[in-house]
Design a protein around this motif. Sequence first.
Motif, PDB file in Angstrom:
ATOM      1  N   THR A 177      -5.276  -1.892   4.249  1.00  0.00           N
ATOM      2  CA  THR A 177      -6.444  -1.303   3.600  1.00  0.00           C
ATOM      3  C   THR A 177      -6.769   0.079   4.170  1.00  0.00           C
ATOM      4  O   THR A 177      -6.241   0.493   5.207  1.00  0.00           O
ATOM      5  CB  THR A 177      -7.673  -2.209   3.803  1.00  0.00           C
ATOM      6  OG1 THR A 177      -7.985  -2.253   5.207  1.00  0.00           O
ATOM      7  CG2 THR A 177      -7.398  -3.624   3.293  1.00  0.00           C
ATOM      8  N   ARG A 178      -7.665   0.767   3.476  1.00  0.00           N
ATOM      9  CA  ARG A 178      -8.108   2.073   3.961  1.00  0.00           C
ATOM     10  C   ARG A 178      -8.753   1.940   5.345  1.00  0.00           C
ATOM     11  O   ARG A 178      -8.544   2.792   6.218  1.00  0.00           O
ATOM     12  CB  ARG A 178      -9.114   2.686   2.986  1.00  0.00           C
ATOM     13  CG  ARG A 178      -9.573   4.077   3.390  1.00  0.00           C
ATOM     14  CD  ARG A 178     -10.619   4.629   2.445  1.00  0.00           C
ATOM     15  NE  ARG A 178     -10.900   6.034   2.712  1.00  0.00           N
ATOM     16  CZ  ARG A 178     -11.775   6.756   2.032  1.00  0.00           C
ATOM     17  NH1 ARG A 178     -12.463   6.207   1.033  1.00  0.00           N
ATOM     18  NH2 ARG A 178     -11.975   8.033   2.325  1.00  0.00           N
TER      19      ARG A 178
ATOM     20  N   ALA B  93      -7.581  -3.706  -3.617  1.00  0.00           N
ATOM     21  CA  ALA B  93      -6.238  -3.908  -4.152  1.00  0.00           C
ATOM     22  C   ALA B  93      -6.238  -4.949  -5.270  1.00  0.00           C
ATOM     23  O   ALA B  93      -5.556  -4.787  -6.286  1.00  0.00           O
ATOM     24  CB  ALA B  93      -5.287  -4.337  -3.026  1.00  0.00           C
TER      25      ALA B  93
ATOM     26  N   THR C 272       0.855  -1.180   0.000  1.00  0.00           N
ATOM     27  CA  THR C 272       0.000   0.000   0.000  1.00  0.00           C
ATOM     28  C   THR C 272       0.895   1.234   0.000  1.00  0.00           C
ATOM     29  O   THR C 272       1.893   1.287   0.720  1.00  0.00           O
ATOM     30  CB  THR C 272      -0.877   0.024   1.270  1.00  0.00           C
ATOM     31  OG1 THR C 272      -1.623  -1.187   1.330  1.00  0.00           O
ATOM     32  CG2 THR C 272      -1.816   1.219   1.277  1.00  0.00           C
TER      33      THR C 272
ATOM     34  N   PRO D 210      -3.571   0.827  -3.485  1.00  0.00           N
ATOM     35  CA  PRO D 210      -4.084  -0.040  -2.422  1.00  0.00           C
ATOM     36  C   PRO D 210      -3.253  -1.305  -2.309  1.00  0.00           C
ATOM     37  O   PRO D 210      -2.624  -1.746  -3.271  1.00  0.00           O
ATOM     38  CB  PRO D 210      -5.507  -0.361  -2.891  1.00  0.00           C
ATOM     39  CG  PRO D 210      -5.427  -0.273  -4.383  1.00  0.00           C
ATOM     40  CD  PRO D 210      -4.409   0.786  -4.690  1.00  0.00           C
TER      41      PRO D 210
ATOM     42  N   ILE E 193      -8.566   8.590  -1.102  1.00  0.00           N
ATOM     43  CA  ILE E 193      -8.104   7.620  -2.093  1.00  0.00           C
ATOM     44  C   ILE E 193      -7.961   8.321  -3.434  1.00  0.00           C
ATOM     45  O   ILE E 193      -8.872   9.021  -3.887  1.00  0.00           O
ATOM     46  CB  ILE E 193      -9.080   6.434  -2.221  1.00  0.00           C
ATOM     47  CG1 ILE E 193      -9.125   5.647  -0.907  1.00  0.00           C
ATOM     48  CG2 ILE E 193      -8.658   5.512  -3.360  1.00  0.00           C
ATOM     49  CD1 ILE E 193      -9.998   4.416  -0.959  1.00  0.00           C
TER      50      ILE E 193
END
Length: 361
Positions: free
Chosen positions: A207-208, A338, A189, A203, A220
């Motif tokens: 993760t976010r 991703a 990431t 990504p 993002i």
Amino acid sequence: METKLVQIGIDGGAFTCEDEAYLRQAAEIIKKGGLVAFPTETVYGLGGDALNPDSSRKIYAAKGRPSDNPLIVHISSFEDIRKIVRELPETAVKIADTFWPGPLTMILPKSRAVPRETTGGLDTVAVRFPSHPVARKLIEYSGGYIAAPSANASGRPSPTLARYVAEDMDGRIDMIIDGGEVGIGLESTIVDLTEETPRILRPGYVTREMLDGTLEKTDIDVTIIKPDSGQAPKAPGMKYRHYAPRGRLTIVEGPPEQVIAYINRHAEEDRGKGEKTGVIGTTEVLEQYQADVVKCIGNREAEEDIARNLFSVLRELDGEKVESIYSESFSSKGLGQAIMNRLLKAAGHRIVRLSADENGT
């Protein structure tokens, strides 16, 4: 050039005396301006001295990579970051405390120590502290700073095994370190910390949702889910087509029944044109596909397996000379984002979206 292949730490135990000797030999190659491919927890990297502009030029040449596509600088301890960044915000420290060592790259203002050849001409530097023991030891022995994109020819699927590195890099680099299969299978990431709100530029495993648990807010970048813009890339993988198999890849999104019907019909049409066809499918519906080659990418309930298998499946389809490939789509949240980012890049954003009322024809 003859490329030397060595095996290190395949069994995951402590390094043997032979392993140590190979690591020091690889480090000397990097110190002298040469290139070494090595395993990380994400994919195999192609390493050179990050502070040597000639080494970065060699990396671009070996990969056939555009020189405005930045390289990631890998370090072996957090304190090493202070030499290569101009400022270290508190946000970076918080992220490092949570996710380093690991599959996350931070973009920060670069110091004068980092040549522009490494950063693609930018005033920022991408930095990562990997967790893989072979990578960390090699970085340490090499002096602490290795620039390392994925160890594949530019545009091809990233390598998750040393033999895939050899397919693209044999004769182009000095050494390949075989450390076995990687654990994650997707690149790190990337988070840009040079703006007021941290922004995810690529990504990955982190993760976010995971970042939001550490930071107040993250954005993002739109190029994650849309075709590349004409702007200069700020991080690897933003501008150019990546991860592509040699065959034509199409992603099909929609209700499972419609997706299966669409793929089978179009695979049959492609076979009628004399093309060898392939399908990338999940365990749940794999037996329903009809194509020359059907590859299982994993179970939908196990996204980590799908991520780990993606690039290997693309490479296997190349090995079987498949010309027309169809793939199921995946979630746009969590790790699925991703996976879809890599698939969209690999397909050149060729995607068919089916609605629930379509019959898949």
